[in-house]
Design a protein around this motif. Structure first.
Motif, mmCIF file in Angstrom:
data_model
loop_
_atom_site.group_PDB
_atom_site.id
_atom_site.type_symbol
_atom_site.label_atom_id
_atom_site.label_comp_id
_atom_site.label_asym_id
_atom_site.label_seq_id
_atom_site.Cartn_x
_atom_site.Cartn_y
_atom_site.Cartn_z
ATOM 1 N N TYR A 179 -14.230 7.662 11.546
ATOM 2 C CA TYR A 179 -14.891 8.644 9.884
ATOM 3 C C TYR A 179 -14.900 9.909 9.663
ATOM 4 O O TYR A 179 -15.456 10.163 11.106
ATOM 5 C CB TYR A 179 -16.232 7.903 8.981
ATOM 6 N N THR A 180 -14.901 10.659 9.349
ATOM 7 C CA THR A 180 -15.669 12.358 8.702
ATOM 8 C C THR A 180 -16.344 12.243 8.040
ATOM 9 O O THR A 180 -16.901 13.759 8.348
ATOM 10 C CB THR A 180 -13.590 13.114 8.738
ATOM 11 N N VAL A 181 -16.933 11.717 7.248
ATOM 12 C CA VAL A 181 -17.494 11.824 6.119
ATOM 13 C C VAL A 181 -18.064 10.275 5.658
ATOM 14 O O VAL A 181 -17.787 9.592 5.799
ATOM 15 C CB VAL A 181 -17.162 12.416 5.046
ATOM 16 N N LEU A 182 -19.670 10.534 5.634
ATOM 17 C CA LEU A 182 -20.615 10.149 4.857
ATOM 18 C C LEU A 182 -21.103 9.958 4.112
ATOM 19 O O LEU A 182 -21.241 10.961 3.313
ATOM 20 C CB LEU A 182 -21.590 9.793 5.681
ATOM 21 N N HIS A 183 -19.794 9.369 2.670
ATOM 22 C CA HIS A 183 -20.399 9.358 1.074
ATOM 23 C C HIS A 183 -21.207 8.075 0.252
ATOM 24 O O HIS A 183 -20.387 6.815 0.400
ATOM 25 C CB HIS A 183 -18.945 9.532 0.682
ATOM 26 N N ALA A 184 -22.490 8.696 0.486
ATOM 27 C CA ALA A 184 -23.223 7.182 0.084
ATOM 28 C C ALA A 184 -23.116 6.048 0.471
ATOM 29 O O ALA A 184 -23.204 4.799 0.281
ATOM 30 C CB ALA A 184 -22.720 6.697 -1.839
ATOM 31 N N GLY A 185 -23.748 6.413 1.801
ATOM 32 C CA GLY A 185 -23.918 5.402 2.336
ATOM 33 C C GLY A 185 -22.585 4.960 3.325
ATOM 34 O O GLY A 185 -22.375 3.729 4.217
ATOM 35 N N THR A 186 -21.260 5.166 2.915
ATOM 36 C CA THR A 186 -20.051 4.475 3.357
ATOM 37 C C THR A 186 -19.381 5.217 3.720
ATOM 38 O O THR A 186 -18.833 6.646 3.305
ATOM 39 C CB THR A 186 -19.078 4.397 1.990
ATOM 40 N N PRO A 187 -18.783 5.420 5.324
ATOM 41 C CA PRO A 187 -17.919 5.784 6.004
ATOM 42 C C PRO A 187 -16.880 5.695 5.696
ATOM 43 O O PRO A 187 -15.996 5.442 5.917
ATOM 44 C CB PRO A 187 -18.218 5.123 7.325
ATOM 45 N N VAL A 188 -15.920 7.791 5.497
ATOM 46 C CA VAL A 188 -14.780 7.622 4.741
ATOM 47 C C VAL A 188 -13.831 8.675 5.768
ATOM 48 O O VAL A 188 -14.469 9.606 6.454
ATOM 49 C CB VAL A 188 -14.783 8.194 3.193
ATOM 50 N N LEU A 189 -12.369 8.256 6.005
ATOM 51 C CA LEU A 189 -11.648 9.158 5.967
ATOM 52 C C LEU A 189 -10.882 10.199 6.164
ATOM 53 O O LEU A 189 -10.089 9.572 5.275
ATOM 54 C CB LEU A 189 -11.189 9.018 7.438
ATOM 55 N N LEU A 190 -11.620 11.490 5.402
ATOM 56 C CA LEU A 190 -11.284 12.218 4.966
ATOM 57 C C LEU A 190 -10.258 13.695 5.176
ATOM 58 O O LEU A 190 -9.500 14.432 4.827
ATOM 59 C CB LEU A 190 -11.593 12.940 3.871
ATOM 60 N N ASP A 191 -10.306 14.155 6.832
ATOM 61 C CA ASP A 191 -10.638 15.161 7.518
ATOM 62 C C ASP A 191 -9.173 14.407 8.333
ATOM 63 O O ASP A 191 -9.098 13.451 9.100
ATOM 64 C CB ASP A 191 -11.173 15.360 7.849
ATOM 65 N N HIS A 192 -8.580 15.229 8.262
ATOM 66 C CA HIS A 192 -6.624 14.373 9.813
ATOM 67 C C HIS A 192 -5.597 15.262 10.186
ATOM 68 O O HIS A 192 -6.076 16.441 10.464
ATOM 69 C CB HIS A 192 -5.573 13.780 8.930
ATOM 70 N N LEU A 193 -5.423 14.756 11.750
ATOM 71 C CA LEU A 193 -4.668 15.675 12.400
ATOM 72 C C LEU A 193 -3.215 14.959 12.467
ATOM 73 O O LEU A 193 -3.126 13.719 13.212
ATOM 74 C CB LEU A 193 -5.452 15.892 14.156
ATOM 75 N N LEU A 194 -2.320 15.187 11.821
ATOM 76 C CA LEU A 194 -0.579 14.462 11.405
ATOM 77 C C LEU A 194 0.048 15.217 12.623
ATOM 78 O O LEU A 194 0.118 16.444 12.212
ATOM 79 C CB LEU A 194 -0.321 14.225 10.585
#
Length: 323
Positions: free
Chosen positions: A264-279
């Motif tokens: 994960y790259t961001v914590l949003h309201a307690g939820t870890p989310v993966l918004l930033d990527h290397l493709l």
């Protein structure tokens, strides 16, 4: 003979600007500079780099970025914000490269024209269609690597899933008059985000048309996780297209090599989310040796949304490859 490794990183710096009073820019340097040094990157893909206008009637400069990089390993690296006469005032994508940048361009409606929609909640009702353009361009740079090959680097920052304005539907900066108006604004935002993704995929496909073995990395803040539409469009995995003959055009999400609990790259309201990527393209992905997300000290973006902060609410992603 041991591999020679090189490193590519992406990092949303979160409104990098030395004109702002809060927080003091010195505190931003003190926070961000160690994070950049830890990456030990040969190529940095940065987002949300603001430009400054120190001399009236002359082009803006990346003064804040230069101050941040001063005294670091990146101080003498090559820097590009694209081929425009002047960087934008806010939220530039910027590539910082140890190796020469042979060409650079900003893609914004070069391959995909703006969408046109008939707004249904606008007040007053429009008598013609509205043009929906992308908020930001995609930065494409051709980096000449030490072995002479060209690495194509795309640095992008896709539209956030925040409703775009609809005429007559806002009661205030954060307040909508109707749920339907908000929903249409959200619809417009999705057009902007997926339009940027489509233009990126089309640019990547043109590179594959010219060279099936092209070395390509698409990096940045996609404001979408791996299974959301925008990232799926850029990835174009065979199970998405239904065509195994297109497997040589896939862009592999390198962060899939990271354990779930760290992905994960961001914590949003307690939820870890993966918004930033290397493709990465197949020929680049096969050179992958290691990938990491430096998210140990992330703070929740919602908990601190109303106060200026020296930190970024995004964690950088970095990958090592064999040269």
């Amino acid at each position: 003979m041991a591999d020679t490794l090189f490193r590519i990183a992406t990092f949303n710096l979160e409104n990098l600007d030395d004109d702002a009073d809060e927080p003091p820019f010195e505190s931003r340097i003190a926070t961000l500079r160690p994070q950049l040094e830890r990456l030990e990157a040969d190529i940095l893909c940065l987002q949300e780099v603001d430009a400054q206008h120190p001399v009236k009637n002359e082009p803006r400069t990346l003064r804040a970025l230069a101050r941040l990089l001063e005294g670091t390993r990146y101080a003498e690296y090559h820097v590009t914000a694209g081929d425009a006469e002047s960087p934008a005032d806010r939220h530039n994508p910027v590539i910082v490269s140890r190796w020469p940048i042979r060409a650079t361009r900003l893609l914004r409606h070069h391959l995909v024209p703006p969408a046109r929609v008939r707004l249904v909640t606008a007040d007053p009702a429009p008598d013609q269609e509205t043009e929906v353009g992308w908020d930001r361009p995609v930065l494409h740079a051709e980096v000449e690597m030490p072995d002479g090959r060209i690495l194509h680097v795309f640095d992008l920052h896709l539209r956030a899933p925040i409703a775009a304005p609809v005429p007559g539907q806002k009661a205030g900066a954060q307040t909508w008059k109707t749920a339907a108006g908000w929903a249409e604004g959200f619809y417009l935002a999705s057009i902007k985000r997926t339009g940027q993704a489509l233009e990126t995929r089309m640019a990547v496909d043109r590179l594959f048309d010219a060279d099936p073995d092209a070395l390509i990395v698409v990096a940045g803040d996609c404001n979408a996780d791996l299974e959301q539409t925008a990232v799926r469009m850029i990835r174009a995995a065979p199970d998405f297209t239904g065509n195994p003959d297109l497997a040589n055009r896939v862009l592999e999400p390198l962060e899939q090599a990271i354990p779930d609990e760290r992905r994960y790259t961001v914590l949003h309201a307690g939820t870890p989310v993966l918004l930033d990527h290397l493709l990465a393209s197949p020929r680049l992905a096969e050179r992958l040796r290691e990938v990491a997300i430096h998210n140990e000290e992330l703070i929740d973006e919602v908990d601190h949304a109303d106060e200026p902060s020296p930190v970024s609410y995004h964690a950088p992603v970095v990958a090592s490859f064999a040269l």
